[in-house]
Write a protein that holds these residues in place. Structure first.
Motif, PDB file in Angstrom:
ATOM      1  N   GLU A 118      14.542   5.272  -0.852  1.00  7.09           N
ATOM      2  CA  GLU A 118      13.789   4.406  -1.766  1.00  7.09           C
ATOM      3  C   GLU A 118      14.432   3.021  -1.867  1.00  7.09           C
ATOM      4  OE1 GLU A 118      16.809   6.806  -3.740  1.00  7.09           O
ATOM      5  OE2 GLU A 118      15.021   7.485  -2.693  1.00  7.09           O
ATOM      6  N   ARG A 119      15.757   2.965  -1.888  1.00  6.75           N
ATOM      7  CA  ARG A 119      16.451   1.673  -1.921  1.00  6.75           C
ATOM      8  C   ARG A 119      16.302   0.938  -0.592  1.00  6.75           C
ATOM      9  NH1 ARG A 119      22.326   2.486  -4.319  1.00  6.75           N
ATOM     10  NH2 ARG A 119      22.644   2.397  -2.086  1.00  6.75           N
ATOM     11  N   ASP A 120      16.378   1.676   0.503  1.00  4.38           N
ATOM     12  CA  ASP A 120      16.232   1.052   1.819  1.00  4.38           C
ATOM     13  C   ASP A 120      14.833   0.472   2.015  1.00  4.38           C
ATOM     14  OD1 ASP A 120      18.842   1.514   2.541  1.00  4.38           O
ATOM     15  OD2 ASP A 120      18.401   3.385   3.593  1.00  4.38           O
ATOM     16  N   PHE A 121      13.821   1.179   1.521  1.00  9.79           N
ATOM     17  CA  PHE A 121      12.451   0.663   1.622  1.00  9.79           C
ATOM     18  C   PHE A 121      12.320  -0.616   0.794  1.00  9.79           C
ATOM     19  CE2 PHE A 121       8.040   0.175   0.321  1.00  9.79           C
ATOM     20  CZ  PHE A 121       7.392   0.243   1.540  1.00  9.79           C
ATOM     21  N   ALA A 122      12.850  -0.612  -0.415  1.00  6.07           N
ATOM     22  CA  ALA A 122      12.783  -1.798  -1.276  1.00  6.07           C
ATOM     23  C   ALA A 122      13.518  -2.975  -0.619  1.00  6.07           C
ATOM     24  CB  ALA A 122      13.376  -1.495  -2.648  1.00  6.07           C
ATOM     25  N   ARG A 123      14.665  -2.723  -0.025  1.00  5.31           N
ATOM     26  CA  ARG A 123      15.429  -3.769   0.672  1.00  5.31           C
ATOM     27  C   ARG A 123      14.632  -4.295   1.865  1.00  5.31           C
ATOM     28  NH1 ARG A 123      19.924  -0.969   2.195  1.00  5.31           N
ATOM     29  NH2 ARG A 123      20.737  -1.179   0.101  1.00  5.31           N
ATOM     30  N   MET A 124      14.019  -3.404   2.604  1.00  4.40           N
ATOM     31  CA  MET A 124      13.231  -3.800   3.761  1.00  4.40           C
ATOM     32  C   MET A 124      12.018  -4.639   3.316  1.00  4.40           C
ATOM     33  SD  MET A 124      11.695  -1.369   6.771  1.00  4.40           S
ATOM     34  CE  MET A 124      10.746  -0.390   5.636  1.00  4.40           C
ATOM     35  N   GLU A 125      11.415  -4.264   2.214  1.00  2.00           N
ATOM     36  CA  GLU A 125      10.271  -5.014   1.704  1.00  2.00           C
ATOM     37  C   GLU A 125      10.690  -6.431   1.274  1.00  2.00           C
ATOM     38  OE1 GLU A 125       6.365  -4.042  -1.014  1.00  2.00           O
ATOM     39  OE2 GLU A 125       8.221  -2.980  -1.480  1.00  2.00           O
ATOM     40  N   ARG A 126      11.827  -6.542   0.597  1.00  2.00           N
ATOM     41  CA  ARG A 126      12.339  -7.868   0.217  1.00  2.00           C
ATOM     42  C   ARG A 126      12.638  -8.711   1.458  1.00  2.00           C
ATOM     43  NH1 ARG A 126      15.139  -4.831  -3.481  1.00  2.00           N
ATOM     44  NH2 ARG A 126      17.041  -4.893  -2.238  1.00  2.00           N
ATOM     45  N   GLU A 161       9.682   9.085   0.064  1.00  2.00           N
ATOM     46  CA  GLU A 161       8.952   9.243   1.323  1.00  2.00           C
ATOM     47  C   GLU A 161       8.452   7.927   1.911  1.00  2.00           C
ATOM     48  OE1 GLU A 161       5.838  12.114   0.664  1.00  2.00           O
ATOM     49  OE2 GLU A 161       7.173  13.348  -0.567  1.00  2.00           O
ATOM     50  N   ARG A 162       8.651   6.818   1.212  1.00  6.98           N
ATOM     51  CA  ARG A 162       8.104   5.519   1.647  1.00  6.98           C
ATOM     52  C   ARG A 162       8.669   5.058   2.984  1.00  6.98           C
ATOM     53  NH1 ARG A 162       8.431   2.787  -4.325  1.00  6.98           N
ATOM     54  NH2 ARG A 162       6.622   3.942  -5.139  1.00  6.98           N
ATOM     55  N   HIS A 220      17.046   1.944  13.188  1.00  2.86           N
ATOM     56  CA  HIS A 220      16.202   3.147  13.133  1.00  2.86           C
ATOM     57  C   HIS A 220      17.034   4.397  12.857  1.00  2.86           C
ATOM     58  CE1 HIS A 220      12.220   1.646  13.862  1.00  2.86           C
ATOM     59  NE2 HIS A 220      12.692   0.848  14.785  1.00  2.86           N
ATOM     60  N   ARG A 221      18.144   4.509  13.520  1.00  3.52           N
ATOM     61  CA  ARG A 221      19.020   5.662  13.318  1.00  3.52           C
ATOM     62  C   ARG A 221      19.552   5.685  11.884  1.00  3.52           C
ATOM     63  NH1 ARG A 221      23.057   4.867  17.060  1.00  3.52           N
ATOM     64  NH2 ARG A 221      21.430   5.140  18.583  1.00  3.52           N
ATOM     65  N   ARG A 222      19.994   4.522  11.393  1.00  3.13           N
ATOM     66  CA  ARG A 222      20.509   4.432  10.037  1.00  3.13           C
ATOM     67  C   ARG A 222      19.434   4.808   9.020  1.00  3.13           C
ATOM     68  NH1 ARG A 222      20.192   1.756   5.675  1.00  3.13           N
ATOM     69  NH2 ARG A 222      21.921   1.263   4.336  1.00  3.13           N
ATOM     70  N   MET A 223      18.211   4.346   9.239  1.00  4.71           N
ATOM     71  CA  MET A 223      17.120   4.652   8.308  1.00  4.71           C
ATOM     72  C   MET A 223      16.773   6.145   8.324  1.00  4.71           C
ATOM     73  SD  MET A 223      16.201   1.895   6.729  1.00  4.71           S
ATOM     74  CE  MET A 223      16.164   0.138   6.827  1.00  4.71           C
ATOM     75  N   GLN A 224      16.819   6.765   9.478  1.00  5.83           N
ATOM     76  CA  GLN A 224      16.532   8.201   9.562  1.00  5.83           C
ATOM     77  C   GLN A 224      17.561   9.028   8.808  1.00  5.83           C
ATOM     78  OE1 GLN A 224      16.375   8.760  13.785  1.00  5.83           O
ATOM     79  NE2 GLN A 224      14.148   8.482  13.872  1.00  5.83           N
ATOM     80  N   LEU A 225      18.786   8.547   8.768  1.00  7.97           N
ATOM     81  CA  LEU A 225      19.868   9.273   8.099  1.00  7.97           C
ATOM     82  C   LEU A 225      20.117   8.790   6.667  1.00  7.97           C
ATOM     83  CD1 LEU A 225      22.388   9.265  11.088  1.00  7.97           C
ATOM     84  CD2 LEU A 225      20.841  11.116  10.400  1.00  7.97           C
ATOM     85  N   SER A 226      19.248   7.938   6.174  1.00 10.64           N
ATOM     86  CA  SER A 226      19.452   7.322   4.870  1.00 10.64           C
ATOM     87  C   SER A 226      19.523   8.357   3.744  1.00 10.64           C
ATOM     88  CB  SER A 226      18.310   6.346   4.566  1.00 10.64           C
ATOM     89  OG  SER A 226      18.455   5.834   3.268  1.00 10.64           O
ATOM     90  N   SER A 245       0.828  -1.208   0.000  1.00 11.21           N
ATOM     91  CA  SER A 245       0.000   0.000   0.000  1.00 11.21           C
ATOM     92  C   SER A 245       0.863   1.259   0.000  1.00 11.21           C
ATOM     93  CB  SER A 245      -0.934  -0.016   1.214  1.00 11.21           C
ATOM     94  OG  SER A 245      -1.661   1.187   1.290  1.00 11.21           O
ATOM     95  N   ILE A 246       1.889   1.252   0.825  1.00 11.81           N
ATOM     96  CA  ILE A 246       2.815   2.388   0.864  1.00 11.81           C
ATOM     97  C   ILE A 246       3.518   2.528  -0.489  1.00 11.81           C
ATOM     98  CG2 ILE A 246       4.984   3.216   1.874  1.00 11.81           C
ATOM     99  CD1 ILE A 246       3.959   2.106   4.580  1.00 11.81           C
ATOM    100  N   ARG A 247       3.952   1.398  -1.055  1.00 16.07           N
ATOM    101  CA  ARG A 247       4.639   1.439  -2.351  1.00 16.07           C
ATOM    102  C   ARG A 247       3.743   2.033  -3.439  1.00 16.07           C
ATOM    103  NH1 ARG A 247       4.178  -2.961  -4.964  1.00 16.07           N
ATOM    104  NH2 ARG A 247       4.730  -4.346  -3.231  1.00 16.07           N
ATOM    105  N   ARG A 248       2.446   1.714  -3.411  1.00 18.79           N
ATOM    106  CA  ARG A 248       1.519   2.231  -4.434  1.00 18.79           C
ATOM    107  C   ARG A 248       1.114   3.676  -4.217  1.00 18.79           C
ATOM    108  NH1 ARG A 248      -0.751  -2.835  -3.492  1.00 18.79           N
ATOM    109  NH2 ARG A 248      -2.349  -1.907  -2.175  1.00 18.79           N
TER     110      ARG A 248
END
Length: 154
Positions: A122-130, A41-42, A112-118, A32-35
């Motif tokens: 968009e790549r991190d979200f895709a990696r997290m989804e996989r 911003e995902r 969480h800290r790494r994701m906030q500073l990413s 849903s977030i991806r769509r």
């Protein structure tokens, strides 16, 4: 009801909420977030929603671990870990260990800290989804194996 039966009931309920939550996040929330959210911003969108259920995931994973350990201890099932026919026992422990490490150590202390500073959300979200898909599949294999094994089907 004896303590082993109670532990099994608690264990199954914990697994239901834990893996059910993983399934919801993986098959409903993330797609849903991806769509609906722009790629950059995902990740932030996911983390806003995730804050509401992270404590629940920690609770259910903790209860599953304690109840599972109690059943192994109570029924003296340690020897099953030396028998390849009980591969599903290893699978349950492995899946639980991965989730426990993520929820209690890696996410709060590092991720969480790494994701906030990413710089590449968009790549991190895709990696997290996989990763969620892989973990959901591993969870399903462990759950099916455990149910079949516990009832003498394998």
């Amino acid at each position: 009801m004896d303590d082993f039966t109670l532990a099994r009931v608690v264990h199954v309920i914990a697994i239901l909420f834990w893996i059910g939550g993983v399934a919801f996040v993986t098959t409903v929330l993330m797609p849903s977030i991806r769509r609906s959210v722009p790629p950059a911003e995902r990740l932030a969108s996911f983390h806003r929603v995730e804050q509401g259920f992270a404590w629940q995931a920690r609770l259910w994973v903790g209860i599953a671990g304690v109840s599972g350990l109690w059943m192994i201890h109570r029924a003296d099932l340690w020897d099953r870990f030396a028998d390849p026919r009980f591969w599903w026992m290893h699978a349950m422990v492995a899946v639980w260990s991965i989730f426990a490490a993520m929820l209690y150590v890696i996410e709060p202390l590092f991720l969480h800290r790494r994701m906030q500073l990413s710089r590449t959300p968009e790549r991190d979200f895709a990696r997290m989804e996989r990763m969620h898909r892989v973990l959901l599949l591993a969870s399903l294999v462990a759950t099916v194996g455990a149910m079949a094994g516990a009832h003498g089907l394998i």
